[in-house]
Design a protein around this motif. Structure first.
Motif, PDB file in Angstrom:
ATOM      1  N   ASP A 350       5.450  56.374  16.225  1.00 38.79           N
ATOM      2  CA  ASP A 350       6.192  55.142  16.490  1.00 38.79           C
ATOM      3  C   ASP A 350       5.997  54.197  15.309  1.00 38.79           C
ATOM      4  O   ASP A 350       5.124  53.324  15.332  1.00 38.79           O
ATOM      5  CB  ASP A 350       5.718  54.491  17.782  1.00 38.79           C
ATOM      6  CG  ASP A 350       6.532  53.253  18.142  1.00 38.79           C
ATOM      7  OD1 ASP A 350       7.533  52.970  17.443  1.00 38.79           O
ATOM      8  OD2 ASP A 350       6.183  52.572  19.119  1.00 38.79           O
ATOM      9  N   LEU A 352       7.458  51.661  14.416  1.00 32.19           N
ATOM     10  CA  LEU A 352       7.677  50.241  14.691  1.00 32.19           C
ATOM     11  C   LEU A 352       6.492  49.586  15.401  1.00 32.19           C
ATOM     12  O   LEU A 352       6.434  48.368  15.521  1.00 32.19           O
ATOM     13  CB  LEU A 352       8.943  50.065  15.536  1.00 32.19           C
ATOM     14  CG  LEU A 352      10.249  50.522  14.884  1.00 32.19           C
ATOM     15  CD1 LEU A 352      11.419  50.293  15.836  1.00 32.19           C
ATOM     16  CD2 LEU A 352      10.485  49.808  13.560  1.00 32.19           C
ATOM     17  N   SER A 353       5.569  50.381  15.873  1.00 29.68           N
ATOM     18  CA  SER A 353       4.413  49.825  16.579  1.00 29.68           C
ATOM     19  C   SER A 353       3.456  49.174  15.595  1.00 29.68           C
ATOM     20  O   SER A 353       3.259  49.661  14.474  1.00 29.68           O
ATOM     21  CB  SER A 353       3.686  50.931  17.354  1.00 29.68           C
ATOM     22  OG  SER A 353       2.506  50.423  17.946  1.00 29.68           O
ATOM     23  N   ASN A 354       2.847  48.086  16.021  1.00 29.29           N
ATOM     24  CA  ASN A 354       1.877  47.410  15.156  1.00 29.29           C
ATOM     25  C   ASN A 354       0.439  47.731  15.540  1.00 29.29           C
ATOM     26  O   ASN A 354      -0.492  47.084  15.074  1.00 29.29           O
ATOM     27  CB  ASN A 354       2.099  45.893  15.170  1.00 29.29           C
ATOM     28  CG  ASN A 354       1.857  45.282  16.541  1.00 29.29           C
ATOM     29  OD1 ASN A 354       1.700  45.998  17.539  1.00 29.29           O
ATOM     30  ND2 ASN A 354       1.832  43.959  16.604  1.00 29.29           N
ATOM     31  N   HIS A 384       4.955  53.456   6.219  1.00 24.11           N
ATOM     32  CA  HIS A 384       5.448  52.199   6.785  1.00 24.11           C
ATOM     33  C   HIS A 384       4.375  51.119   6.888  1.00 24.11           C
ATOM     34  O   HIS A 384       4.665  50.006   7.342  1.00 24.11           O
ATOM     35  CB  HIS A 384       6.075  52.435   8.162  1.00 24.11           C
ATOM     36  CG  HIS A 384       5.095  52.871   9.214  1.00 24.11           C
ATOM     37  ND1 HIS A 384       4.689  54.176   9.361  1.00 24.11           N
ATOM     38  CD2 HIS A 384       4.433  52.166  10.178  1.00 24.11           C
ATOM     39  CE1 HIS A 384       3.841  54.269  10.374  1.00 24.11           C
ATOM     40  NE2 HIS A 384       3.672  53.060  10.879  1.00 24.11           N
TER      41      HIS A 384
END
Length: 407
Positions: A350, A352-354, A384
């Motif tokens: 994922d 987009l996960s922080n 990313h």
């Protein structure tokens, strides 16, 4: 109040009848303080007495089925205490505010009473402390027990119960929509953590031996309705909701490994295996005052729980060896050793996960991960991840959580 007055009048009538017959009465009043685990007593003409082993000729039919649960407190009771237990359940279900028995010992009552409270978190309006009054004539004794209550008004209690059941039923309705056992338990865990704040004010009262507010924060009602609880409230609410899902669940007490203060959490049976779970400790407040839900204590084994928890030994518990439903195992976030490729694979699931969170078999591998990812900055070789990163380690020193800020 009508129930309470009726019981007192009945006891008074028995005592008066015995006086008229020419007997003398011994009166002993005892009060049990659960916080200090001791009785205090006031007596007049207190002498030794003979007590028969019976409570009543009446058979009390109750809805309780705890004898089917392998680790219920009811299963630890002897025959007489089980009779008392059933009678207490019968009276509570009938909204009695006061208990009356004939010819029982205070220790038998205490054991049965505490077993009822441990097995039945839905009886949240009944407190652990109680006053124990005995009226004795020769070999005959009438025992009146006056427990701490959230209210002495039956209608008020019924109102509390209605609110409690409405919230609980709504939670269970949503939980039952989940596709499997794991998802149902996870939903309940997350609901409790997301909707409950730890009641540190009540904790301070406990430390100061004050009772004010305890009948809320230490109960399932405090957790589910008020949204404020201490560990006993979290664990009582979780126990009740699990039992609504037909999952055997129990409470267990102990302490932190590093501290002496009391603590309470749960163990439960899922598909033939036992697990521990601690919703309270999955609801921590960080040093910067932020509330961050964790899964460190979600369905864990003996080996995991005993890194941070210590049992008080007051009840029998099973070996909790379940692994399948552990949060990190179930979600492929558990690793027997450190390898950068494991972290990279989790991060890429994922982008987009922080948050990246993983669990290692031992703290040794966590140290290795921190050295490689943070000190050697290997974390920035993942495409990313380009901004600031911070990390934290769990209390067990096996879970590594990396937070990413790419803004």
């Amino acid at each position: 109040m009508a129930i309470k007055r009726a019981v007192k009048m009945a006891a008074a009538f028995v005592a008066l009848s015995l006086l008229i017959s020419g007997c003398s009465i011994e009166f002993i009043e005892k009060s049990f303080d659960d916080n200090n685990k001791k009785y205090s007593s006031v007596s007049r003409s207190e002498t030794s007495r003979k007590t028969s082993k019976s409570i009543s000729e009446k058979s009390y039919v109750v809805t309780d089925t705890k004898e089917r649960q392998e680790y219920s407190m009811k299963k630890n009771l002897n025959e007489l205490q089980t009779e008392i237990y059933n009678r207490i359940v019968y009276d509570i279900e009938d909204y009695a505010l006061y208990f009356t028995f004939e010819n029982i010992e205070q220790e038998d009552f205490k054991n049965a009473y505490y077993a009822v409270l441990e097995d039945h978190p839905e009886f949240f309006w009944i407190g652990k402390n109680f006053r124990y009054h005995m009226k004795t004539v020769g070999d005959y004794t009438v025992v009146n027990v006056d427990p701490d209550l959230m209210s002495e008004d039956v209608n008020v209690i019924k109102g509390y119960k209605e609110k409690f059941e409405r919230v609980a039923n709504n939670i269970i309705t949503e939980a039952k929509k989940k596709e499997n056992t794991y998802e149902k338990v996870l939903y309940v865990h997350d609901y409790i953590v997301d909707h409950t704040d730890y009641d540190s004010e009540t904790l301070d009262l406990i430390k100061n031996d004050e009772n004010e507010g305890l009948l809320n924060a230490s109960t399932a009602y405090g957790c589910l309705v008020k949204g404020k609880a201490i560990c006993s409230g979290y664990s009582a609410a979780f126990q009740y909701l699990m039992e609504m899902l037909d999952i055997d669940c129990y409470r267990v007490s102990g302490t932190r490994v590093s501290e002496s203060g009391p603590h309470q959490w749960n163990f439960l049976l899922l598909d033939g295996e036992y697990y521990y779970i601690d919703c309270t400790w999955d609801d921590p407040i960080t040093s910067d005052g932020q509330k961050r839900k964790t899964y460190e204590y979600f369905l864990i084994s003996d080996g995991d729980i005993f890194l941070t928890h210590k049992l008080d030994g007051e009840r029998e518990v099973p070996q909790c060896a379940g692994r399948r439903y552990n949060y990190y195992v179930y979600n492929d976030l558990f690793f027997d050793e450190y390898d950068f490729r494991y972290i990279e694979e989790v991060a890429l699931r994922d982008p987009l996960s922080n948050i990246i969170t993983v669990k290692f078999r031992s703290s040794e591998y966590l140290r290795e991960a921190v050295e490689d990812l943070m000190t050697n900055q290997m974390i920035f070789t993942i495409p990313h991840i380009k901004g600031n990163v911070s990390y934290s380690e769990s209390a067990s020193e096996c879970i590594l959580t990396i937070r990413i800020n790419n803004s």
